[in-house]
Design a protein around this motif. Sequence first.
Motif, PDB file in Angstrom:
ATOM      1  N   ALA A   1       0.824  -1.212   0.000  1.00 40.70           N
ATOM      2  CA  ALA A   1       0.000   0.000   0.000  1.00 40.70           C
ATOM      3  C   ALA A   1       0.857   1.260   0.000  1.00 40.70           C
ATOM      4  CB  ALA A   1      -0.925   0.004   1.215  1.00 40.70           C
ATOM      5  N   THR A   2       0.360   2.286  -0.668  1.00 41.13           N
ATOM      6  CA  THR A   2       1.035   3.582  -0.660  1.00 41.13           C
ATOM      7  C   THR A   2       0.448   4.499   0.405  1.00 41.13           C
ATOM      8  OG1 THR A   2      -0.448   4.341  -2.409  1.00 41.13           O
ATOM      9  CG2 THR A   2       1.702   3.472  -3.089  1.00 41.13           C
ATOM     10  N   VAL A   3      -0.810   4.256   0.804  1.00 38.49           N
ATOM     11  CA  VAL A   3      -1.464   5.005   1.877  1.00 38.49           C
ATOM     12  C   VAL A   3      -2.202   4.023   2.786  1.00 38.49           C
ATOM     13  CG1 VAL A   3      -1.762   7.120   0.502  1.00 38.49           C
ATOM     14  CG2 VAL A   3      -3.626   5.452   0.627  1.00 38.49           C
ATOM     15  N   LEU A   4      -2.399   4.442   4.025  1.00 35.03           N
ATOM     16  CA  LEU A   4      -3.239   3.708   4.974  1.00 35.03           C
ATOM     17  C   LEU A   4      -4.251   4.694   5.544  1.00 35.03           C
ATOM     18  CD1 LEU A   4      -0.603   1.677   7.063  1.00 35.03           C
ATOM     19  CD2 LEU A   4      -1.932   0.907   5.089  1.00 35.03           C
ATOM     20  N   ALA A   5      -5.429   4.200   5.896  1.00 29.96           N
ATOM     21  CA  ALA A   5      -6.428   5.020   6.571  1.00 29.96           C
ATOM     22  C   ALA A   5      -6.542   4.538   8.013  1.00 29.96           C
ATOM     23  CB  ALA A   5      -7.786   4.926   5.875  1.00 29.96           C
ATOM     24  N   VAL A   6      -6.516   5.477   8.932  1.00 33.25           N
ATOM     25  CA  VAL A   6      -6.625   5.192  10.362  1.00 33.25           C
ATOM     26  C   VAL A   6      -7.925   5.823  10.837  1.00 33.25           C
ATOM     27  CG1 VAL A   6      -5.528   5.435  12.618  1.00 33.25           C
ATOM     28  CG2 VAL A   6      -4.101   5.297  10.553  1.00 33.25           C
ATOM     29  N   HIS A   7      -8.868   4.991  11.280  1.00 29.21           N
ATOM     30  CA  HIS A   7     -10.196   5.456  11.696  1.00 29.21           C
ATOM     31  C   HIS A   7     -10.301   5.434  13.215  1.00 29.21           C
ATOM     32  CE1 HIS A   7     -10.552   3.642   7.697  1.00 29.21           C
ATOM     33  NE2 HIS A   7     -11.493   4.536   7.472  1.00 29.21           N
TER      34      HIS A   7
ATOM     35  N   PRO B   1      -9.981   2.129   1.493  1.00 25.07           N
ATOM     36  CA  PRO B   1     -11.348   2.112   2.028  1.00 25.07           C
ATOM     37  C   PRO B   1     -11.503   3.053   3.231  1.00 25.07           C
ATOM     38  CG  PRO B   1     -10.494  -0.125   1.779  1.00 25.07           C
ATOM     39  CD  PRO B   1      -9.346   0.820   1.584  1.00 25.07           C
ATOM     40  N   LEU B   2     -12.523   3.901   3.174  1.00 28.09           N
ATOM     41  CA  LEU B   2     -12.877   4.773   4.297  1.00 28.09           C
ATOM     42  C   LEU B   2     -14.196   4.295   4.868  1.00 28.09           C
ATOM     43  CD1 LEU B   2     -12.001   8.320   2.902  1.00 28.09           C
ATOM     44  CD2 LEU B   2     -10.636   6.843   4.401  1.00 28.09           C
ATOM     45  N   LEU B   3     -14.218   4.001   6.146  1.00 33.58           N
ATOM     46  CA  LEU B   3     -15.432   3.537   6.813  1.00 33.58           C
ATOM     47  C   LEU B   3     -16.354   4.727   7.014  1.00 33.58           C
ATOM     48  CD1 LEU B   3     -13.753   1.224   9.482  1.00 33.58           C
ATOM     49  CD2 LEU B   3     -14.560   0.638   7.171  1.00 33.58           C
ATOM     50  N   THR B   4     -17.515   4.691   6.385  1.00 34.82           N
ATOM     51  CA  THR B   4     -18.400   5.868   6.412  1.00 34.82           C
ATOM     52  C   THR B   4     -18.999   6.116   7.786  1.00 34.82           C
ATOM     53  OG1 THR B   4     -20.211   4.529   5.546  1.00 34.82           O
ATOM     54  CG2 THR B   4     -18.931   5.776   3.953  1.00 34.82           C
ATOM     55  N   ASP B   5     -19.059   5.101   8.640  1.00 35.26           N
ATOM     56  CA  ASP B   5     -19.600   5.295   9.983  1.00 35.26           C
ATOM     57  C   ASP B   5     -18.580   5.886  10.950  1.00 35.26           C
ATOM     58  OD1 ASP B   5     -22.075   4.402   9.196  1.00 35.26           O
ATOM     59  OD2 ASP B   5     -21.724   2.338   9.855  1.00 35.26           O
ATOM     60  N   ALA B   6     -17.314   5.906  10.594  1.00 31.80           N
ATOM     61  CA  ALA B   6     -16.281   6.505  11.443  1.00 31.80           C
ATOM     62  C   ALA B   6     -16.257   8.006  11.169  1.00 31.80           C
ATOM     63  CB  ALA B   6     -14.925   5.870  11.174  1.00 31.80           C
ATOM     64  N   ARG B   7     -16.543   8.783  12.181  1.00 30.60           N
ATOM     65  CA  ARG B   7     -16.624  10.232  11.996  1.00 30.60           C
ATOM     66  C   ARG B   7     -15.254  10.890  11.877  1.00 30.60           C
ATOM     67  NH1 ARG B   7     -20.292   8.862  16.108  1.00 30.60           N
ATOM     68  NH2 ARG B   7     -22.441   9.050  15.428  1.00 30.60           N
ATOM     69  N   ARG B   8     -14.218  10.177  12.307  1.00 32.34           N
ATOM     70  CA  ARG B   8     -12.859  10.732  12.297  1.00 32.34           C
ATOM     71  C   ARG B   8     -11.911   9.743  11.629  1.00 32.34           C
ATOM     72  NH1 ARG B   8     -13.540  11.946  18.601  1.00 32.34           N
ATOM     73  NH2 ARG B   8     -14.718  10.053  18.300  1.00 32.34           N
ATOM     74  N   HIS B   9     -11.073  10.263  10.753  1.00 37.25           N
ATOM     75  CA  HIS B   9     -10.051   9.414  10.135  1.00 37.25           C
ATOM     76  C   HIS B   9      -8.846  10.242   9.724  1.00 37.25           C
ATOM     77  CE1 HIS B   9     -12.077  10.521   6.222  1.00 37.25           C
ATOM     78  NE2 HIS B   9     -10.825  10.776   5.948  1.00 37.25           N
ATOM     79  N   LEU B  10      -7.763   9.556   9.518  1.00 31.32           N
ATOM     80  CA  LEU B  10      -6.543  10.132   8.970  1.00 31.32           C
ATOM     81  C   LEU B  10      -6.087   9.199   7.864  1.00 31.32           C
ATOM     82  CD1 LEU B  10      -3.399  11.340  10.849  1.00 31.32           C
ATOM     83  CD2 LEU B  10      -3.190   9.525   9.182  1.00 31.32           C
ATOM     84  N   VAL B  11      -5.874   9.731   6.677  1.00 30.49           N
ATOM     85  CA  VAL B  11      -5.262   8.962   5.597  1.00 30.49           C
ATOM     86  C   VAL B  11      -3.850   9.485   5.468  1.00 30.49           C
ATOM     87  CG1 VAL B  11      -5.289   8.369   3.146  1.00 30.49           C
ATOM     88  CG2 VAL B  11      -7.458   8.646   4.390  1.00 30.49           C
ATOM     89  N   GLY B  12      -2.890   8.560   5.515  1.00 31.10           N
ATOM     90  CA  GLY B  12      -1.496   8.974   5.446  1.00 31.10           C
ATOM     91  C   GLY B  12      -0.701   8.209   4.408  1.00 31.10           C
TER      92      GLY B  12
END
Length: 148
Positions: free
Chosen positions: A49-55, A92-103
């Motif tokens: 992966a080139t990016v990860l999303a942290v929810h 993938p971004l979890l739509t139910d998570a109100r906060r995330h960081l994609v890095g």
Amino acid sequence: MFVVTAVDPGTGARAGCLVGFATQTSIEPFRFLVCLSRRNRTYRVARAATVLAVHVLDEEQRELAALFGERTGDEVDKFARCSWRPGPEDVPLLTDARRHLVGRVLERTELGDHIGFLLDPVDVRAGAGTAPLTFRSLPAMEPGHESG
């Protein structure tokens, strides 16, 4: 507690898991470190992966935490069981998570039985939410893979 999601840009394989080892590592420039167990599928997908999303999950999202903490992507398509949308570079971004960081992944570092992924934030959503889900507020879970 956080849910980390990843996509392999070569194959399109998606993965995600519940993680407890994560921290900010720098103020300027801002950097975030998330650690993935070598044993789980998310790590195997994140290697390319080139990016990860942290929810950030809220306390009322225990079912989502259980899905990503107790089930393994080796056996179950977790994304067929939750609401999500493609984010930067199709992560993938979890739509139910109100906060995330994609890095953007800057470095991968061996840290015992986990690999640390140093992230440079490219997209941050800091929506209002309830109290975050913490290790102490989690119900007892059986992990999808053994730790270590």
